[in-house]
Design a protein around this motif. Structure first.
Motif, PDB file in Angstrom:
ATOM      1  N   GLU A 190      90.179 -23.984 -78.138  1.00 47.62           N
ATOM      2  CA  GLU A 190      89.344 -22.786 -77.998  1.00 47.62           C
ATOM      3  C   GLU A 190      89.282 -21.989 -79.300  1.00 47.62           C
ATOM      4  N   ALA A 191      88.964 -22.698 -80.384  1.00 42.57           N
ATOM      5  CA  ALA A 191      88.941 -22.064 -81.707  1.00 42.57           C
ATOM      6  C   ALA A 191      87.937 -20.909 -81.776  1.00 42.57           C
ATOM      7  N   TYR A 192      86.900 -20.959 -80.920  1.00 41.50           N
ATOM      8  CA  TYR A 192      85.846 -19.936 -80.964  1.00 41.50           C
ATOM      9  C   TYR A 192      85.913 -18.992 -79.773  1.00 41.50           C
ATOM     10  N   TYR A 193      87.035 -19.002 -79.090  1.00 41.86           N
ATOM     11  CA  TYR A 193      87.250 -18.226 -77.867  1.00 41.86           C
ATOM     12  C   TYR A 193      86.732 -16.790 -77.970  1.00 41.86           C
ATOM     13  N   GLU A 194      87.032 -16.123 -79.066  1.00 46.86           N
ATOM     14  CA  GLU A 194      86.710 -14.692 -79.197  1.00 46.86           C
ATOM     15  C   GLU A 194      85.206 -14.442 -79.275  1.00 46.86           C
ATOM     16  N   TYR A 195      84.439 -15.474 -79.606  1.00 47.92           N
ATOM     17  CA  TYR A 195      82.984 -15.311 -79.730  1.00 47.92           C
ATOM     18  C   TYR A 195      82.236 -15.591 -78.424  1.00 47.92           C
ATOM     19  N   VAL A 196      82.930 -16.183 -77.461  1.00 52.58           N
ATOM     20  CA  VAL A 196      82.246 -16.649 -76.251  1.00 52.58           C
ATOM     21  C   VAL A 196      81.703 -15.481 -75.439  1.00 52.58           C
ATOM     22  N   VAL A 197      80.475 -15.635 -74.934  1.00 51.61           N
ATOM     23  CA  VAL A 197      79.906 -14.612 -74.058  1.00 51.61           C
ATOM     24  C   VAL A 197      79.588 -15.159 -72.659  1.00 51.61           C
ATOM     25  N   ALA A 198      79.553 -16.475 -72.496  1.00 53.06           N
ATOM     26  CA  ALA A 198      79.182 -17.065 -71.193  1.00 53.06           C
ATOM     27  C   ALA A 198      80.159 -16.601 -70.109  1.00 53.06           C
ATOM     28  N   GLU A 199      79.599 -16.128 -69.012  1.00 48.36           N
ATOM     29  CA  GLU A 199      80.462 -15.573 -67.962  1.00 48.36           C
ATOM     30  C   GLU A 199      81.238 -16.646 -67.212  1.00 48.36           C
ATOM     31  N   ASP A 200      80.704 -17.854 -67.204  1.00 49.03           N
ATOM     32  CA  ASP A 200      81.415 -18.918 -66.479  1.00 49.03           C
ATOM     33  C   ASP A 200      82.255 -19.789 -67.422  1.00 49.03           C
ATOM     34  N   TYR A 201      82.550 -19.254 -68.599  1.00 50.91           N
ATOM     35  CA  TYR A 201      83.478 -19.939 -69.512  1.00 50.91           C
ATOM     36  C   TYR A 201      84.885 -19.859 -68.896  1.00 50.91           C
ATOM     37  N   PRO A 202      85.659 -20.960 -68.953  1.00 43.03           N
ATOM     38  CA  PRO A 202      86.957 -20.944 -68.278  1.00 43.03           C
ATOM     39  C   PRO A 202      87.947 -19.940 -68.867  1.00 43.03           C
ATOM     40  N   ALA A 223      87.206 -15.833 -85.641  1.00 46.44           N
ATOM     41  CA  ALA A 223      86.801 -14.449 -85.402  1.00 46.44           C
ATOM     42  C   ALA A 223      87.717 -13.441 -86.112  1.00 46.44           C
ATOM     43  N   TYR A 224      88.983 -13.776 -86.266  1.00 45.80           N
ATOM     44  CA  TYR A 224      89.898 -12.854 -86.947  1.00 45.80           C
ATOM     45  C   TYR A 224      89.751 -12.925 -88.471  1.00 45.80           C
ATOM     46  N   GLY A 225      89.041 -13.918 -88.960  1.00 45.69           N
ATOM     47  CA  GLY A 225      88.724 -13.984 -90.387  1.00 45.69           C
ATOM     48  C   GLY A 225      89.908 -14.270 -91.296  1.00 45.69           C
ATOM     49  N   LEU A 226      90.896 -15.016 -90.813  1.00 50.20           N
ATOM     50  CA  LEU A 226      92.085 -15.279 -91.641  1.00 50.20           C
ATOM     51  C   LEU A 226      92.233 -16.765 -92.003  1.00 50.20           C
ATOM     52  N   ALA A 227      91.106 -17.447 -92.170  1.00 48.51           N
ATOM     53  CA  ALA A 227      91.154 -18.905 -92.407  1.00 48.51           C
ATOM     54  C   ALA A 227      92.032 -19.281 -93.598  1.00 48.51           C
ATOM     55  N   SER A 228      92.006 -18.469 -94.643  1.00 54.21           N
ATOM     56  CA  SER A 228      92.754 -18.846 -95.854  1.00 54.21           C
ATOM     57  C   SER A 228      94.263 -18.806 -95.631  1.00 54.21           C
ATOM     58  N   LYS A 275      81.924  -9.999 -83.014  1.00 55.60           N
ATOM     59  CA  LYS A 275      81.338 -10.687 -81.860  1.00 55.60           C
ATOM     60  C   LYS A 275      79.882 -10.244 -81.645  1.00 55.60           C
ATOM     61  N   GLU A 276      79.657  -8.923 -81.745  1.00 60.82           N
ATOM     62  CA  GLU A 276      78.301  -8.401 -81.549  1.00 60.82           C
ATOM     63  C   GLU A 276      77.353  -8.862 -82.639  1.00 60.82           C
ATOM     64  N   HIS A 295      64.551 -28.044 -81.817  1.00 58.32           N
ATOM     65  CA  HIS A 295      65.597 -28.043 -80.793  1.00 58.32           C
ATOM     66  C   HIS A 295      66.884 -27.448 -81.353  1.00 58.32           C
ATOM     67  N   TYR A 296      67.550 -26.643 -80.504  1.00 61.03           N
ATOM     68  CA  TYR A 296      68.878 -26.135 -80.871  1.00 61.03           C
ATOM     69  C   TYR A 296      69.701 -26.047 -79.604  1.00 61.03           C
ATOM     70  N   TYR A 297      71.013 -26.017 -79.771  1.00 62.15           N
ATOM     71  CA  TYR A 297      71.878 -25.779 -78.625  1.00 62.15           C
ATOM     72  C   TYR A 297      72.269 -24.310 -78.616  1.00 62.15           C
ATOM     73  N   PRO A 298      72.000 -23.608 -77.512  1.00 59.76           N
ATOM     74  CA  PRO A 298      72.509 -22.234 -77.423  1.00 59.76           C
ATOM     75  C   PRO A 298      74.014 -22.277 -77.670  1.00 59.76           C
ATOM     76  N   SER A 299      74.497 -21.375 -78.511  1.00 62.68           N
ATOM     77  CA  SER A 299      75.865 -21.513 -79.000  1.00 62.68           C
ATOM     78  C   SER A 299      76.795 -20.445 -78.459  1.00 62.68           C
ATOM     79  N   GLN A 300      78.002 -20.860 -78.131  1.00 60.73           N
ATOM     80  CA  GLN A 300      79.057 -19.915 -77.764  1.00 60.73           C
ATOM     81  C   GLN A 300      79.973 -19.649 -78.958  1.00 60.73           C
ATOM     82  N   GLY A 301      79.675 -20.279 -80.087  1.00 63.76           N
ATOM     83  CA  GLY A 301      80.526 -20.108 -81.258  1.00 63.76           C
ATOM     84  C   GLY A 301      79.882 -19.207 -82.290  1.00 63.76           C
ATOM     85  N   ASN A 302      80.318 -19.319 -83.545  1.00 64.73           N
ATOM     86  CA  ASN A 302      79.719 -18.543 -84.637  1.00 64.73           C
ATOM     87  C   ASN A 302      78.941 -19.476 -85.560  1.00 64.73           C
ATOM     88  N   PHE A 303      78.321 -20.473 -84.943  1.00 65.52           N
ATOM     89  CA  PHE A 303      77.546 -21.466 -85.695  1.00 65.52           C
ATOM     90  C   PHE A 303      76.447 -21.990 -84.787  1.00 65.52           C
TER      91      PHE A 303
END
Ligand SMILES: *Cc1c(COP(=O)(O)O)cnc(C)c1O
Length: 361
Positions: A190-202, A223-228, A275-276, A295-303
């Motif tokens: 769940e690397a993108y957990y903090e970005y998810v907006v879908a209500e039925d996400y587990p 989302a926390y921006g600490l990749a380095s 997130k916003e 075509h695109y996939y609606p995204s729950q991530g930041n990409f």
């Protein structure tokens, strides 16, 4: 020197091109990197403060148990401290799991295209990798169930999936967990957990009480921006965590990573801001795709993975020459697509302008 035979033919991870290199190569003053799903807004100022305050202690080894951040994450997730394992990025947790569970007599099941590190680490351990194609960009969990046999040790569910941005819903995931044999580890990355907006996400942490074979991966890199700084963690069954602990390096997360992660957790405002803004940015890309019938996939991530209907490498190179680094879909299993990290409003606008020009050229 004789290296393990599984390493032969395995390529090292190819990171997105560094900004400095692209500037030099094309004589550009400004280059925008939207290739590695890094946070375009940086990180919380609290994290920067915490790092500067820790600078006097660099000679001292970090707390190998990561006690402070451990307590904080346990409280945040409402789990016990013994349910956590910290890694040098969640990438390292993937490596630890593979090291601890896989060998040449075992197999592992994952989706394709998905995050490449599951397969990569499994191959190094000599395990068989059973890949199951996505259906319409989404994990085929029934197909994955069908690949499980008595030698299966780990099943990987990347949720939301990188690179498609799609997700597996709560109901589908719970049904899947109920059918997986109890001695097969299910990893919910769940690397993108903090970005998810879908209500039925587990909501997976409560499921840990019911499923001892579930392991959740989260990270401070996105989302926390600490990749380095390299810090992420796994949440699972305490007895299982205890069993895999010997496969973890003693000082695998640095002092700076630990204090920055702690501080970042306190800054809820920064997280909700990101997130916003990410949602607004995705809307910019959705509109561009819809306007141009792409075509695109609606995204729950930041990409976002967009099908430009031209070879991904051509689109990649076109953008690169104009100062935008993205990911070509050719390396990701979507040959006519590109994966773009959502940037700031201005960055998104600028890259969309270039894409419009590309489409009209
Ligand atoms: C980025 C990413 C990770 C790894 O993040 P770390 O920086 O190693 O914590 C893990 N899984 C997925 C799906 C990712 O996209």
């Amino acid at each position: 020197m004789k290296v393990k035979k599984q390493l032969i033919g395995l390529s090292p991870y190819k990171p997105g091109k560094p900004i400095s290199e692209v500037k030099k190569q094309f004589g550009l003053n400004e280059v925008v990197k939207l290739a590695s799903n890094e946070n375009p807004f940086g990180c919380s100022n609290e994290a920067k403060k915490a790092i500067s305050e820790a600078l006097d202690n660099l000679a001292i080894y970090p707390d190998g148990y990561a006690a402070t951040i451990r307590t904080e994450v346990a409280n945040l997730l409402n789990v016990s401290e013994e349910q956590l394992i910290f890694g040098n990025g969640s990438d390292e947790i993937i490596q630890i799991l593979c090291r601890a569970l896989l060998n040449n007599e075992t197999n592992t099941v994952c989706a394709v295209p998905s995050f490449p590190q599951y397969k990569h680490n499994a191959v190094i351990e000599g395990a068989e990798v059973r890949e199951v194609s996505l259906i319409d960009g989404v994990h085929d969990l029934d197909g994955m169930l069908g690949q499980i046999n008595e030698n299966t040790r780990i099943v990987w569910v990347c949720n939301p999936n990188n690179p498609s941005g799609t997700y597996v819903s709560s109901e589908v995931f719970k049904n899947f967990l109920a059918k997986v044999p109890k001695d097969v580890l299910v990893v919910s990355d769940e690397a993108y957990y903090e970005y998810v907006v879908a209500e039925d996400y587990p909501d997976t942490t409560p499921l840990l009480a019911e499923f001892e074979n579930l392991m959740i991966l989260r990270t401070f890199s996105k989302a926390y921006g600490l990749a380095s700084l390299r810090i992420g963690y796994g949440v699972g069954n305490p007895e299982f965590i205890q069993k895999i602990e010997p496969a973890r390096e003693p000082f695998n997360t640095s002092v700076l990573a630990q204090v920055a992660a702690s501080a970042a957790l306190t800054d809820k405002q920064f997280l909700s801001y990101c997130k916003e803004r990410n949602r607004e940015g995705l809307e910019q890309f959705y509109q561009f795709c819809e306007k141009n019938n792409l075509h695109y996939y609606p995204s729950q991530g930041n990409f976002i993975l967009m099908d430009i209907q031209k070879p991904g490498n051509d689109v990649f190179n076109y953008l690169l020459e104009r100062g935008f680094i993205v990911r070509s879909g050719e390396a990701l299993g979507f040959p006519t697509s590109i994966r773009v990290t959502v940037g700031s409003t201005e960055q998104n606008k600028a890259i969309i302008e270039q894409l419009e020009k590309f489409l009209n050229s």
